[in-house]
Motif scaffolding. Sequence first.
Motif, PDB file in Angstrom:
ATOM      1  N   SER A  65       3.562  10.663   9.517  1.00 50.38           N
ATOM      2  CA  SER A  65       3.960  12.071   9.468  1.00 50.38           C
ATOM      3  C   SER A  65       2.819  13.052   9.220  1.00 50.38           C
ATOM      4  O   SER A  65       2.972  14.244   9.479  1.00 50.38           O
ATOM      5  CB  SER A  65       5.055  12.277   8.419  1.00 50.38           C
ATOM      6  OG  SER A  65       4.577  11.928   7.130  1.00 50.38           O
ATOM      7  N   LEU A  66       1.679  12.588   8.753  1.00 49.09           N
ATOM      8  CA  LEU A  66       0.553  13.501   8.539  1.00 49.09           C
ATOM      9  C   LEU A  66      -0.106  13.911   9.852  1.00 49.09           C
ATOM     10  O   LEU A  66      -0.799  14.922   9.917  1.00 49.09           O
ATOM     11  CB  LEU A  66      -0.496  12.869   7.614  1.00 49.09           C
ATOM     12  CG  LEU A  66      -0.045  12.634   6.183  1.00 49.09           C
ATOM     13  CD1 LEU A  66      -1.153  11.943   5.388  1.00 49.09           C
ATOM     14  CD2 LEU A  66       0.345  13.940   5.514  1.00 49.09           C
ATOM     15  N   GLU A  92      10.496  18.575   3.944  1.00 49.05           N
ATOM     16  CA  GLU A  92       9.333  19.461   3.874  1.00 49.05           C
ATOM     17  C   GLU A  92       8.590  19.568   5.206  1.00 49.05           C
ATOM     18  O   GLU A  92       7.566  20.239   5.298  1.00 49.05           O
ATOM     19  CB  GLU A  92       8.368  18.966   2.799  1.00 49.05           C
ATOM     20  CG  GLU A  92       8.967  18.969   1.408  1.00 49.05           C
ATOM     21  CD  GLU A  92       8.066  18.296   0.387  1.00 49.05           C
ATOM     22  OE1 GLU A  92       6.844  18.195   0.633  1.00 49.05           O
ATOM     23  OE2 GLU A  92       8.587  17.871  -0.659  1.00 49.05           O
ATOM     24  N   THR A 110      13.483   5.970   4.615  1.00 51.20           N
ATOM     25  CA  THR A 110      12.981   6.736   3.481  1.00 51.20           C
ATOM     26  C   THR A 110      14.180   7.399   2.816  1.00 51.20           C
ATOM     27  O   THR A 110      15.294   7.343   3.341  1.00 51.20           O
ATOM     28  CB  THR A 110      11.980   7.811   3.936  1.00 51.20           C
ATOM     29  OG1 THR A 110      12.639   8.685   4.860  1.00 51.20           O
ATOM     30  CG2 THR A 110      10.752   7.190   4.607  1.00 51.20           C
ATOM     31  N   THR A 147       0.830  -1.188   0.000  1.00 49.80           N
ATOM     32  CA  THR A 147       0.000   0.000   0.000  1.00 49.80           C
ATOM     33  C   THR A 147       0.869   1.245   0.000  1.00 49.80           C
ATOM     34  O   THR A 147       1.904   1.292   0.643  1.00 49.80           O
ATOM     35  CB  THR A 147      -0.896  -0.002   1.257  1.00 49.80           C
ATOM     36  OG1 THR A 147      -1.613  -1.215   1.303  1.00 49.80           O
ATOM     37  CG2 THR A 147      -1.851   1.162   1.249  1.00 49.80           C
ATOM     38  N   TRP A 148       0.412   2.269  -0.714  1.00 50.82           N
ATOM     39  CA  TRP A 148       1.129   3.537  -0.720  1.00 50.82           C
ATOM     40  C   TRP A 148       0.473   4.462   0.288  1.00 50.82           C
ATOM     41  O   TRP A 148      -0.754   4.607   0.310  1.00 50.82           O
ATOM     42  CB  TRP A 148       1.082   4.168  -2.111  1.00 50.82           C
ATOM     43  CG  TRP A 148       1.755   5.498  -2.138  1.00 50.82           C
ATOM     44  CD1 TRP A 148       3.088   5.732  -2.224  1.00 50.82           C
ATOM     45  CD2 TRP A 148       1.130   6.775  -2.057  1.00 50.82           C
ATOM     46  NE1 TRP A 148       3.353   7.070  -2.204  1.00 50.82           N
ATOM     47  CE2 TRP A 148       2.145   7.751  -2.100  1.00 50.82           C
ATOM     48  CE3 TRP A 148      -0.176   7.203  -1.935  1.00 50.82           C
ATOM     49  CZ2 TRP A 148       1.892   9.113  -2.034  1.00 50.82           C
ATOM     50  CZ3 TRP A 148      -0.420   8.561  -1.872  1.00 50.82           C
ATOM     51  CH2 TRP A 148       0.611   9.486  -1.925  1.00 50.82           C
ATOM     52  N   ILE A 149       1.256   5.061   1.141  1.00 53.13           N
ATOM     53  CA  ILE A 149       0.754   5.976   2.165  1.00 53.13           C
ATOM     54  C   ILE A 149       1.433   7.316   1.951  1.00 53.13           C
ATOM     55  O   ILE A 149       2.663   7.400   1.869  1.00 53.13           O
ATOM     56  CB  ILE A 149       1.068   5.452   3.578  1.00 53.13           C
ATOM     57  CG1 ILE A 149       0.375   4.111   3.804  1.00 53.13           C
ATOM     58  CG2 ILE A 149       0.651   6.463   4.632  1.00 53.13           C
ATOM     59  CD1 ILE A 149       0.742   3.426   5.099  1.00 53.13           C
ATOM     60  N   LYS A 150       0.634   8.369   1.867  1.00 49.20           N
ATOM     61  CA  LYS A 150       1.187   9.715   1.721  1.00 49.20           C
ATOM     62  C   LYS A 150       1.984  10.055   2.979  1.00 49.20           C
ATOM     63  O   LYS A 150       1.553   9.764   4.090  1.00 49.20           O
ATOM     64  CB  LYS A 150       0.064  10.731   1.533  1.00 49.20           C
ATOM     65  CG  LYS A 150       0.560  12.146   1.377  1.00 49.20           C
ATOM     66  CD  LYS A 150      -0.592  13.090   1.096  1.00 49.20           C
ATOM     67  CE  LYS A 150      -0.166  14.544   1.086  1.00 49.20           C
ATOM     68  NZ  LYS A 150       0.923  14.900   0.240  1.00 49.20           N
ATOM     69  N   ILE A 151       3.161  10.611   2.785  1.00 49.35           N
ATOM     70  CA  ILE A 151       3.993  11.041   3.905  1.00 49.35           C
ATOM     71  C   ILE A 151       4.432  12.481   3.680  1.00 49.35           C
ATOM     72  O   ILE A 151       4.358  12.999   2.568  1.00 49.35           O
ATOM     73  CB  ILE A 151       5.242  10.142   4.084  1.00 49.35           C
ATOM     74  CG1 ILE A 151       6.190  10.287   2.898  1.00 49.35           C
ATOM     75  CG2 ILE A 151       4.858   8.700   4.320  1.00 49.35           C
ATOM     76  CD1 ILE A 151       7.572   9.706   3.139  1.00 49.35           C
ATOM     77  N   VAL A 152       4.886  13.101   4.739  1.00 48.38           N
ATOM     78  CA  VAL A 152       5.526  14.410   4.645  1.00 48.38           C
ATOM     79  C   VAL A 152       7.019  14.140   4.637  1.00 48.38           C
ATOM     80  O   VAL A 152       7.565  13.669   5.645  1.00 48.38           O
ATOM     81  CB  VAL A 152       5.149  15.319   5.841  1.00 48.38           C
ATOM     82  CG1 VAL A 152       5.898  16.626   5.769  1.00 48.38           C
ATOM     83  CG2 VAL A 152       3.646  15.529   5.918  1.00 48.38           C
ATOM     84  N   SER A 189       5.288   7.052   7.823  1.00 48.30           N
ATOM     85  CA  SER A 189       3.881   6.805   7.494  1.00 48.30           C
ATOM     86  C   SER A 189       2.933   7.490   8.472  1.00 48.30           C
ATOM     87  O   SER A 189       1.749   7.618   8.198  1.00 48.30           O
ATOM     88  CB  SER A 189       3.591   5.304   7.449  1.00 48.30           C
ATOM     89  OG  SER A 189       3.609   4.746   8.742  1.00 48.30           O
TER      90      SER A 189
END
Length: 93
Positions: free
Chosen positions: A50-51, A11, A38, A2-7, A48
């Motif tokens: 970081s949001l 950034e 990462t 699964t792809w998880i959006k990270i900061v 994972s």
Amino acid sequence: MTWIKIVPFAEADETLRRLMAEQRAIYPIEYATPVFPTADGPSAIVASHSLIPQALYHAFATFGVLMSRDLPLSRRQQEMITTVVSVTNRCFY
């Protein structure tokens, strides 16, 4: 996978950077080198989260406190318990 959006760390705002540093400071030294880093440093499992920086800190700081050398269990005993829990949960970490 699964792809998880990270900061990305580059950034990250001041709050995220501070909480990541505070969480890392509590962790046992044996965990200083990420197994799955990462591109810019932190482990993928930490990134994972970081949001939601507060959740990142509390989730990983809990583990750090549970693995404290000040507790009555030896590091060997702590690692045996975490291994059994990981196997039971079918986790490859």
